[in-house]
Design a protein around this motif. Sequence first.
Motif, short mmCIF file in Angstrom:
data_model
loop_
_atom_site.label_atom_id
_atom_site.label_comp_id
_atom_site.label_asym_id
_atom_site.label_seq_id
_atom_site.Cartn_x
_atom_site.Cartn_y
_atom_site.Cartn_z
N ASP A 137 0.83 -1.21 0.00
CA ASP A 137 0.00 0.00 0.00
C ASP A 137 0.86 1.27 0.00
O ASP A 137 0.56 2.24 -0.69
CB ASP A 137 -0.93 0.02 1.22
N LYS A 140 2.34 1.71 -3.45
CA LYS A 140 1.29 2.08 -4.41
C LYS A 140 0.99 3.56 -4.30
O LYS A 140 0.79 4.25 -5.31
CB LYS A 140 0.02 1.28 -4.14
N ASP A 173 1.31 6.11 -7.42
CA ASP A 173 0.15 6.90 -7.88
C ASP A 173 0.48 8.39 -7.87
O ASP A 173 0.09 9.13 -8.78
CB ASP A 173 -1.08 6.58 -7.01
N THR A 178 4.84 -4.45 -6.12
CA THR A 178 5.18 -3.05 -6.45
C THR A 178 5.60 -2.95 -7.92
O THR A 178 5.15 -2.03 -8.64
CB THR A 178 6.32 -2.54 -5.54
N GLU A 225 4.70 -4.81 -10.31
CA GLU A 225 3.49 -4.98 -11.15
C GLU A 225 2.69 -3.68 -11.19
O GLU A 225 2.18 -3.27 -12.23
CB GLU A 225 2.63 -6.13 -10.62
N HIS A 226 2.58 -3.02 -10.04
CA HIS A 226 1.82 -1.77 -9.99
C HIS A 226 2.51 -0.68 -10.83
O HIS A 226 1.84 0.10 -11.51
CB HIS A 226 1.66 -1.32 -8.54
N SER A 269 1.01 1.19 -14.14
CA SER A 269 0.80 2.65 -14.12
C SER A 269 1.11 3.27 -15.48
O SER A 269 0.66 4.37 -15.79
CB SER A 269 1.71 3.30 -13.06
#
Length: 285
Positions: A82, A85, A89, A121, A123-124, A128
Amino acid sequence: MIVVTGATGQLGRLVIEELAGRVPASQIVAAVRSPEKAADLAERGIQVREADYDRPATLGPAFEGAAKILLISGSEVGKRVDQHKAVVDAAKAAGVELLAYTSIPHADTTPLGLATEHKATEEHIRASGLPFTFLRNGWYHENYLPAARLAVRSGVIAGSARDGRIASAARADFAAAAATVLTTEGHKDAVYELTGDVAWSMPELAALVAELSGAQVEYRDLPVAEYAKVLEANGLPAPVAAMFAQTDADIADGWLGDTPGELSRLIGRPTTPLRDTLAESLKNG
Ligand SMILES: NC(=O)c1ccc[n+]([C@@H]2O[C@H](COP(=O)([O-])OP(=O)(O)OC[C@H]3O[C@@H](n4cnc5c(N)ncnc54)[C@H](OP(=O)(O)O)[C@@H]3O)[C@@H](O)[C@H]2O)c1
């Protein structure tokens, strides 16, 4: 503007030093959880901004004007997906041209328990759509300094890695690689497996500590469950002790031992030998 998160940590401070030797201080942002810890950096003209992974509202202002961001992975295992992420973001919202991230060797395939959050992380970051660089940092030489110093007195280094090899490198070498990625071109969507040039085994570590200190030191290999008990007795919480002991078993299986040479290529010189880091540490007691 180059932004470094976690800039008051051990790796972060070294990255800031590397950057300060390459670009004007006014172009560097130290993005930190506790700005008061970075007063020395502010005095040198480096911009210090609050950036707490747990408080996403701090991240937007911290990344204002950023061209490149280095996300140094957080230190609170279990909370990091989290946290990271939120950083990704905010980087996306800031429209940065590169997000570099300190990951773990073979994040997408390794069995290492510590890799779960790094894989998520990565993958995120890919999802993005931001241009990225994954700095898959291998183990630090420095991880082994407390055990080495203790072994000079106790005569024993324990583990479960058998004769598995560890291609560790000095923290400062990983910092130099990060600074290269942040200050030169050609790293977009690159995945770097960063390791020391030379891999060593735990019996070799014990022999090196013995040679450098003059003390008798042996490596004692233990079954994973037994080594976990030793780590627990040394103060680690049971789940963390179990994960570290299992990591040794993964080392025995070769997961931290390959030496692709990407770190020395990025920093333009051979990596610092384990012997040098160990000698420096043992000299200082
Ligand atoms: N490759 C390896 O062998 C190895 C070994 C250990 C760790 N690591 C990973 O690599 C990272 C960097 O290593 P290191 O030696 O520099 O570790 P470190 O000295 O423990 O630094 C961790 C940094 O993360 C920051 N941080 C933690 N939680 C945060 C939050 N909620 N918001 C903002 N910042 C936060 C800390 O801030 P404060 O300064 O305020 O505490 C500190 O600056 C570690 O965090 C860990 O993910 C890798």
